[in-house]
Design a protein around this motif. Structure first.
Motif, short mmCIF file in Angstrom:
data_model
loop_
_atom_site.label_atom_id
_atom_site.label_comp_id
_atom_site.label_asym_id
_atom_site.label_seq_id
_atom_site.Cartn_x
_atom_site.Cartn_y
_atom_site.Cartn_z
N GLY A 18 -17.63 -6.00 -87.84
CA GLY A 18 -16.44 -5.25 -87.45
C GLY A 18 -15.59 -4.96 -88.67
O GLY A 18 -15.53 -5.78 -89.59
N LYS A 19 -14.96 -3.79 -88.68
CA LYS A 19 -14.16 -3.38 -89.84
C LYS A 19 -12.70 -3.19 -89.47
O LYS A 19 -12.39 -2.60 -88.45
N ARG A 20 -11.83 -3.66 -90.34
CA ARG A 20 -10.40 -3.44 -90.15
C ARG A 20 -10.00 -2.07 -90.71
O ARG A 20 -9.14 -1.39 -90.19
N ASN A 21 -10.62 -1.72 -91.84
CA ASN A 21 -10.31 -0.46 -92.49
C ASN A 21 -11.62 0.13 -93.01
O ASN A 21 -12.31 -0.48 -93.84
N ILE A 22 -11.95 1.29 -92.49
CA ILE A 22 -13.25 1.88 -92.83
C ILE A 22 -13.25 2.46 -94.24
O ILE A 22 -14.20 2.29 -95.00
N ASP A 23 -12.15 3.14 -94.61
CA ASP A 23 -12.12 3.80 -95.92
C ASP A 23 -12.28 2.80 -97.06
O ASP A 23 -12.99 3.06 -98.02
N ARG A 24 -11.62 1.65 -96.93
CA ARG A 24 -11.70 0.66 -98.00
C ARG A 24 -12.70 -0.45 -97.66
O ARG A 24 -12.79 -1.43 -98.36
N ASN A 25 -13.41 -0.25 -96.57
CA ASN A 25 -14.43 -1.19 -96.12
C ASN A 25 -13.91 -2.63 -96.06
O ASN A 25 -14.50 -3.54 -96.66
N VAL A 26 -12.82 -2.81 -95.35
CA VAL A 26 -12.24 -4.15 -95.18
C VAL A 26 -12.76 -4.75 -93.86
O VAL A 26 -12.60 -4.14 -92.81
N PRO A 202 -16.55 -4.20 -74.44
CA PRO A 202 -15.37 -4.92 -73.95
C PRO A 202 -15.26 -6.32 -74.56
O PRO A 202 -14.24 -6.98 -74.41
N TYR A 203 -16.32 -6.75 -75.23
CA TYR A 203 -16.31 -8.10 -75.81
C TYR A 203 -15.89 -8.12 -77.27
O TYR A 203 -15.85 -9.17 -77.90
N TYR A 204 -15.62 -6.93 -77.84
CA TYR A 204 -15.35 -6.87 -79.29
C TYR A 204 -14.15 -7.73 -79.70
O TYR A 204 -14.23 -8.52 -80.64
N ASP A 205 -13.03 -7.59 -79.00
CA ASP A 205 -11.82 -8.34 -79.40
C ASP A 205 -12.04 -9.85 -79.28
O ASP A 205 -11.62 -10.61 -80.15
N ALA A 206 -12.73 -10.24 -78.21
CA ALA A 206 -12.99 -11.68 -78.03
C ALA A 206 -13.89 -12.19 -79.17
O ALA A 206 -13.69 -13.30 -79.68
N TRP A 207 -14.84 -11.35 -79.55
CA TRP A 207 -15.73 -11.73 -80.67
C TRP A 207 -14.91 -11.93 -81.94
O TRP A 207 -15.02 -12.96 -82.61
N ILE A 208 -14.06 -10.96 -82.27
CA ILE A 208 -13.27 -11.06 -83.52
C ILE A 208 -12.36 -12.29 -83.47
O ILE A 208 -12.23 -13.02 -84.45
#
Ligand code: PMV
Length: 324
Positions: A18-26, A202-208
Motif C-alpha cells: 500500500g502507498k501513502r503517496n504515489i508520486d514520491r513512492n511513500v 474493504p479490508y485495506y484499512d484494517a490491513w494497514i
C-alpha cells in the motif's frame, strides 16, 4: 563517470502493501525484511556526453521501450537532478535469478542502480539517503540498500521514508528456502496490485492498521533471535496482505495450487517439530525460513512436490555495494 554495484533481493517478514503517496513512492506503513545472499543484481552505469539518450540492457538484451525502461529513466532523472547534470546514461544490469517473477528483482535492481548511478554521477549520499532514493524506484529497494535484517520506517511526513538496519547479516543465521512454483513474469505487478487493493478491498484499512504492531513484534523477535515469535508474525503478515488483496474487486489471487500445498506442508511439519515458516509475495513462489539445524527437514518438505520447478537455499546477505 562510470560505476558498478551489486545488491541482493530481500524478503519481507512484515509486508509492504500500500502507498501513502504515489508520486514520491511513500509506503502506507512500515515493513521488516531479511536481505538475501546468493541471489544478486549487478548493475553498471555510465553517464556520458556522447550518448543521445538513456539506454538499458537487461540480462544481455536491450530494452528499447516499455514500463521497465521508463522506470529506469525516471530514476536516472532523480540522480541527474541531484548531480546537476544532463548527460544520458548507459545502464547494464544482470540478475542471476528470474527477473520480475515474484523473486524481488525490483528490490535488488533499484538498490544496485541507486548505488551505481549516484557514484557514477558524483552524488555523495549517506546510507539512509541512498535508501530513501532507492525507494523512489521501488519501495522494497529501500530495504536492500542494507544488509542483514532491516526495518522500513515511514515517519510522520513520509518524505524521508527509508530503511534502517536492525542487525547485520551475521547476527542470526536464518536460512531461506525459495521454492519456485511457476515460470515467467507475474501477472499483476506490485504497484498495480497495491493500488487496486486500496481502491477496491474493504479490508485495506484494517490491513494497514495491523502493520504497525506487526513491525514492533518482528523487530523484537529478531533482536531476541526468537524463531517461534518471528514465525507467528511473519505468517500472520503474509496471510493478511494476501487476504486484503483477495478481498479486492475483482479479487487478486497470486497463488497457485502448489503455493497452497506448500503452506499446508510447512504447517504440518511445524506441528511435527520442524521449526519453519512460510512467506509469499506478489507471485506464487513460496519462501520457507528455518534455522540451519532444520534445513535438511525443510528441503525434504518441498522435494518431489508437483509444481516445484526449482529450489534454492540462501542465507542473510549484505547491503548494496560498489564493485568497481
Ligand atoms: O517494492 P515493490 O513494489 O516490489 O513491492 C514489494 C511488495 C511485496 O514484495 C509483496 C512485499 C514486500 O514488502 O516486499
Amino acid at each position: 563517470m562510470q560505476a558498478t554495484a551489486i545488491a541482493h533481493p530481500n524478503i519481507a517478514f512484515v509486508k509492504y502493501w500500500g502507498k501513502r503517496n504515489i508520486d514520491r513512492n511513500v509506503p502506507a506503513a512500515g515493513s521488516v525484511s531479511m536481505t538475501l545472499d546468493g541471489l544478486e543484481t549487478r548493475t553498471s552505469v555510465e553517464f556520458s556526453e556522447a550518448l543521445a539518450a538513456d539506454s538499458l540492457q537487461l540480462d544481455g538484451e536491450p530494452v528499447g521501450s516499455g514500463e521497465t525502461l521508463q522506470r529506469v529513466e525516471s530514476f536516472l532523472d532523480l540522480v541527474r537532478r541531484r548531480a546537476g547534470i544532463e548527460r544520458a546514461a548507459q545502464v547494464e544490469t544482470r540478475n542471476n535469478f528470474p527477473t520480475a517473477g515474484g523473486l524481488a528483482s525490483s528490490a535488488s535492481g533499484f538498490a544496485a542502480l541507486a548505488r551505481a548511478a549516484t557514484e557514477a554521477a558524483g552524488v555523495d549520499l549517506n546510507e539512509r539517503e541512498l535508501s530513501a532514493l532507492a525507494r523512489r524506484g521501488s519501495g522494497s529497494a529501500a530495504r536492500s540498500v542494507f544488509g542483514g535484517f532491516v526495518r522500513m520506517e515511514v515517519g510522520e511526513e513520509g518524505e524521508g521514508a527509508a530503511g534502517f538496519q536492525i542487525a547485520e547479516a551475521d547476527y542470526w543465521d536464518l536460512r531461506c528456502l525459495i521454492a519456485e512454483t511457476a515460470e515467467g513474469p507475474k501477472r499483476v505487478g506490485s504497484t498495480e496490485g497495491m493500488l487496486h487493493t486500496e481502491r477496491t478491498s474493504p479490508y485495506y484499512d484494517a490491513w494497514i492498521d495491523s502493520v504497525g504492531p506487526d513491525v514492533d513484534d518482528a523487530v523484537s523477535a529478531i533482536r531476541d533471535r526468537n524463531f517461534g515469535a518471528l514465525a507467528e508474525v511473519a505468517e500472520r503478515s503474509c496471510l493478511r496482505m494476501h487476504a486484503a488483496a483477495m478481498g479486492s474487486d475483482p479479487g487478486l489471487l497470486y497463488w497457485n495450487g502448489t503455493t497452497v500445498e506448500l503452506i499446508h506442508r510447512v504447517r504440518a511439519a511445524r506441528e511435527g517439530g520442524v521449526d519453519a515458516f512460510f512467506s509469499i509475495d506478489a507471485g506464487p513462489h513460496v519462501k520457507i525460513f528455518c534455522e540451519p539445524s532444520d534445513e535438511a527437514d525443510t528441503v525434504s518438505l518441498v522435494e518431489g512436490v508437483d509444481g516445484v520447478n526449482d529450489v534454492r537455499v540462501v542465507g542473510p546477505g549484505d547491503g548494496a555495494r560498489l564493485v568497481e
